[in-house]
Design a protein around this motif. Structure first.
Motif, mmCIF file in Angstrom:
data_model
loop_
_atom_site.group_PDB
_atom_site.id
_atom_site.type_symbol
_atom_site.label_atom_id
_atom_site.label_comp_id
_atom_site.label_asym_id
_atom_site.label_seq_id
_atom_site.Cartn_x
_atom_site.Cartn_y
_atom_site.Cartn_z
ATOM 1 N N ALA A 264 0.841 -1.203 0.000
ATOM 2 C CA ALA A 264 0.000 0.000 0.000
ATOM 3 C C ALA A 264 0.877 1.254 0.000
ATOM 4 O O ALA A 264 0.587 2.228 -0.707
ATOM 5 C CB ALA A 264 -0.925 -0.015 1.214
ATOM 6 N N ILE A 265 1.969 1.205 0.754
ATOM 7 C CA ILE A 265 2.888 2.357 0.778
ATOM 8 C C ILE A 265 3.577 2.501 -0.580
ATOM 9 O O ILE A 265 3.704 3.594 -1.131
ATOM 10 C CB ILE A 265 3.916 2.191 1.919
ATOM 11 C CG1 ILE A 265 3.184 2.287 3.259
ATOM 12 C CG2 ILE A 265 5.033 3.225 1.819
ATOM 13 C CD1 ILE A 265 4.002 1.863 4.455
ATOM 14 N N ALA A 266 3.966 1.360 -1.154
ATOM 15 C CA ALA A 266 4.668 1.374 -2.450
ATOM 16 C C ALA A 266 3.805 2.013 -3.534
ATOM 17 O O ALA A 266 4.321 2.735 -4.403
ATOM 18 C CB ALA A 266 5.047 -0.046 -2.837
ATOM 19 N N CYS A 267 2.503 1.758 -3.470
ATOM 20 C CA CYS A 267 1.571 2.282 -4.487
ATOM 21 C C CYS A 267 1.594 3.806 -4.533
ATOM 22 O O CYS A 267 1.260 4.405 -5.552
ATOM 23 C CB CYS A 267 0.141 1.859 -4.181
ATOM 24 S SG CYS A 267 -0.155 0.172 -4.638
ATOM 25 N N GLN A 268 1.968 4.398 -3.396
ATOM 26 C CA GLN A 268 1.941 5.866 -3.332
ATOM 27 C C GLN A 268 3.253 6.497 -3.788
ATOM 28 O O GLN A 268 3.379 7.711 -3.807
ATOM 29 C CB GLN A 268 1.622 6.306 -1.902
ATOM 30 C CG GLN A 268 0.176 5.976 -1.557
ATOM 31 C CD GLN A 268 -0.086 6.033 -0.067
ATOM 32 O OE1 GLN A 268 0.714 6.577 0.688
ATOM 33 N NE2 GLN A 268 -1.207 5.465 0.344
ATOM 34 N N ILE A 269 4.244 5.665 -4.103
ATOM 35 C CA ILE A 269 5.532 6.224 -4.545
ATOM 36 C C ILE A 269 5.550 6.187 -6.077
ATOM 37 O O ILE A 269 5.568 5.093 -6.663
ATOM 38 C CB ILE A 269 6.731 5.400 -4.009
ATOM 39 C CG1 ILE A 269 6.586 5.107 -2.510
ATOM 40 C CG2 ILE A 269 8.060 6.049 -4.369
ATOM 41 C CD1 ILE A 269 7.091 6.147 -1.569
ATOM 42 N N PRO A 270 5.562 7.352 -6.720
ATOM 43 C CA PRO A 270 5.568 7.348 -8.183
ATOM 44 C C PRO A 270 6.836 6.665 -8.716
ATOM 45 O O PRO A 270 7.895 6.754 -8.097
ATOM 46 C CB PRO A 270 5.573 8.837 -8.558
ATOM 47 C CG PRO A 270 5.305 9.588 -7.306
ATOM 48 C CD PRO A 270 5.631 8.700 -6.150
ATOM 49 N N ASP A 271 6.709 5.982 -9.807
ATOM 50 C CA ASP A 271 7.829 5.327 -10.498
ATOM 51 C C ASP A 271 8.428 4.135 -9.745
ATOM 52 O O ASP A 271 9.499 3.655 -10.101
ATOM 53 C CB ASP A 271 8.950 6.326 -10.833
ATOM 54 C CG ASP A 271 8.463 7.365 -11.833
ATOM 55 O OD1 ASP A 271 7.627 7.005 -12.686
ATOM 56 O OD2 ASP A 271 8.906 8.523 -11.736
ATOM 57 N N LEU A 272 7.740 3.678 -8.719
ATOM 58 C CA LEU A 272 8.148 2.423 -8.071
ATOM 59 C C LEU A 272 7.180 1.362 -8.610
ATOM 60 O O LEU A 272 5.973 1.449 -8.392
ATOM 61 C CB LEU A 272 8.023 2.561 -6.559
ATOM 62 C CG LEU A 272 8.524 1.389 -5.725
ATOM 63 C CD1 LEU A 272 10.047 1.247 -5.839
ATOM 64 C CD2 LEU A 272 8.162 1.605 -4.255
ATOM 65 N N VAL A 273 7.720 0.401 -9.356
ATOM 66 C CA VAL A 273 6.865 -0.535 -10.091
ATOM 67 C C VAL A 273 6.916 -1.918 -9.451
ATOM 68 O O VAL A 273 8.007 -2.442 -9.204
ATOM 69 C CB VAL A 273 7.354 -0.631 -11.563
ATOM 70 C CG1 VAL A 273 6.528 -1.632 -12.357
ATOM 71 C CG2 VAL A 273 7.327 0.745 -12.205
ATOM 72 N N SER A 274 5.763 -2.495 -9.178
ATOM 73 C CA SER A 274 5.734 -3.824 -8.550
ATOM 74 C C SER A 274 6.298 -4.887 -9.492
ATOM 75 O O SER A 274 6.068 -4.843 -10.700
ATOM 76 C CB SER A 274 4.284 -4.181 -8.194
ATOM 77 O OG SER A 274 4.221 -5.547 -7.844
ATOM 78 N N GLN A 275 7.003 -5.870 -8.938
ATOM 79 C CA GLN A 275 7.485 -7.003 -9.755
ATOM 80 C C GLN A 275 6.382 -8.029 -9.991
ATOM 81 O O GLN A 275 6.585 -8.988 -10.731
ATOM 82 C CB GLN A 275 8.690 -7.676 -9.092
ATOM 83 C CG GLN A 275 9.966 -6.867 -9.161
ATOM 84 C CD GLN A 275 11.192 -7.680 -8.752
ATOM 85 O OE1 GLN A 275 11.165 -8.910 -8.659
ATOM 86 N NE2 GLN A 275 12.287 -6.984 -8.495
ATOM 87 N N LYS A 276 5.271 -7.878 -9.305
ATOM 88 C CA LYS A 276 4.130 -8.806 -9.461
ATOM 89 C C LYS A 276 4.558 -10.269 -9.310
ATOM 90 O O LYS A 276 4.453 -11.078 -10.221
ATOM 91 C CB LYS A 276 3.445 -8.596 -10.810
ATOM 92 C CG LYS A 276 2.869 -7.206 -10.979
ATOM 93 C CD LYS A 276 1.642 -7.237 -11.884
ATOM 94 C CE LYS A 276 0.844 -5.953 -11.868
ATOM 95 N NZ LYS A 276 1.598 -4.701 -11.933
ATOM 96 N N LEU A 277 5.034 -10.586 -8.131
ATOM 97 C CA LEU A 277 5.524 -11.935 -7.858
ATOM 98 C C LEU A 277 4.402 -12.823 -7.333
ATOM 99 O O LEU A 277 3.457 -12.319 -6.711
ATOM 100 C CB LEU A 277 6.630 -11.877 -6.798
ATOM 101 C CG LEU A 277 7.897 -11.139 -7.186
ATOM 102 C CD1 LEU A 277 8.782 -10.953 -5.972
ATOM 103 C CD2 LEU A 277 8.633 -11.880 -8.282
ATOM 104 N N PRO A 278 4.526 -14.134 -7.514
ATOM 105 C CA PRO A 278 3.502 -15.045 -6.988
ATOM 106 C C PRO A 278 3.734 -15.407 -5.518
ATOM 107 O O PRO A 278 3.276 -16.451 -5.073
ATOM 108 C CB PRO A 278 3.678 -16.280 -7.886
ATOM 109 C CG PRO A 278 5.120 -16.274 -8.227
ATOM 110 C CD PRO A 278 5.545 -14.833 -8.299
ATOM 111 N N VAL A 279 4.488 -14.584 -4.787
ATOM 112 C CA VAL A 279 4.797 -14.881 -3.377
ATOM 113 C C VAL A 279 4.573 -13.642 -2.522
ATOM 114 O O VAL A 279 4.604 -12.522 -3.035
ATOM 115 C CB VAL A 279 6.268 -15.354 -3.198
ATOM 116 C CG1 VAL A 279 6.515 -16.676 -3.888
ATOM 117 C CG2 VAL A 279 7.253 -14.304 -3.716
#
Ligand code: GLC
Ligand code: MG
Length: 239
Positions: A100-115
């Motif tokens: 949730a915190i990461a979502c608020q940081i522009p240009d920080l992109v999730s790796q979308k991991l299955p873990v």
């Protein structure tokens, strides 16, 4: 694992894996020794991805597989998950809050991991990483942050990481007297390479690792990939 006398604890991508010829030379060298070398793979990949690499590259099945930058451990022929390690790390782990915190940081992109045992992102600017760190601190989250390759941002449970996971295995099987070589090539290997064990930074390592302070237990190999591991094995154990 209990009676292991010689151990290679190595990263996979860019360290054990990267040059087939030197890998085969290293494996046949180990086969020709009077002792058995137990293998501990310590990778940033998640379990399925690590298994694919092991299959694709025809790597020997390790005695211990440590995945997700030291946040999951699998042991033995059947690679059974070490639940004591996972449960220990889960105690104060908050992946939803971190995301949730990461979502608020522009240009920080999730790796979308299955873990969910780690939270990993991409960022190409160190200022973004520092903004993320500040936001995590302000939220009172306990975590370990590792930024490597100028790209990968791993948020791990505090108390985990490649070095801590390796130390856990050495303690669990009372291997502190075994002859050990630790090998790596990039920033997420720094922790395990600087624990005071005989270690090698392979010749092809990323600049972020080469900037590490010199340390008597760290050997900087001329040769790359598995060739660097082979060179360091001679340096420490067959002089
Ligand atoms: C591997 C993993 C990635 C991680 C990186 C750094 O590339 O696939 O998820 O962020 O290592 O640890
Ligand atoms: Mg690597």
């Amino acid at each position: 694992m209990h009676a292991a006398t010689h151990l290679l604890a190595t990263d996979l991508d860019g360290t054990l894996v990267g040059d087939q010829n030197s890998l085969q030379t290293l494996l046949s060298f180990y086969n020709n020794q009077p002792y058995n070398v137990s293998l501990i793979y310590i990778t940033g990949r998640h379990y399925e991805s690590a298994l694919s690499l092991i299959n694709e590259e025809n790597l020997p099945v390790p005695d211990v597989l440590i995945t997700d930058v030291g946040t999951a451990i699998y042991i033995g022929d059947t690679l059974e998950q070490d639940l004591a390690w996972s449960q220990h790390l889960e105690q104060s782990w908050m992946p939803e809050k971190i995301d949730a915190i990461a979502c608020q940081i522009p240009d920080l992109v999730s790796q979308k991991l299955p873990v969910t045992n780690r939270c990993s992102y991409y960022a190409t600017d160190v200022n973004i990483v520092e903004a993320f760190r500040t936001a995590l601190d302000q939220a009172g989250i306990t975590y370990k942050l590792i930024y490597s390759g100028g790209r990968d941002v791993d948020i791990l449970p505090a108390g985990s990481g490649k070095g801590q996971a390796l130390q856990y295995i050495l303690n669990k099987y009372q291997l502190n007297n075994a002859k050990l070589l630790v090998a790596g090539d990039s920033g997420n290997d720094a922790e395990m390479l600087t624990m005071g064990f005989p270690s090698v930074i392979v010749g092809n390592a990323q600049p972020e690792l080469l900037e590490q302070q010199k340390h008597p237990s760290i050997y900087r190999a001329m040769n790359s990939y598995a060739g660097g591991i082979h060179e360091a094995w001679h340096h420490f154990y067959t002089k």
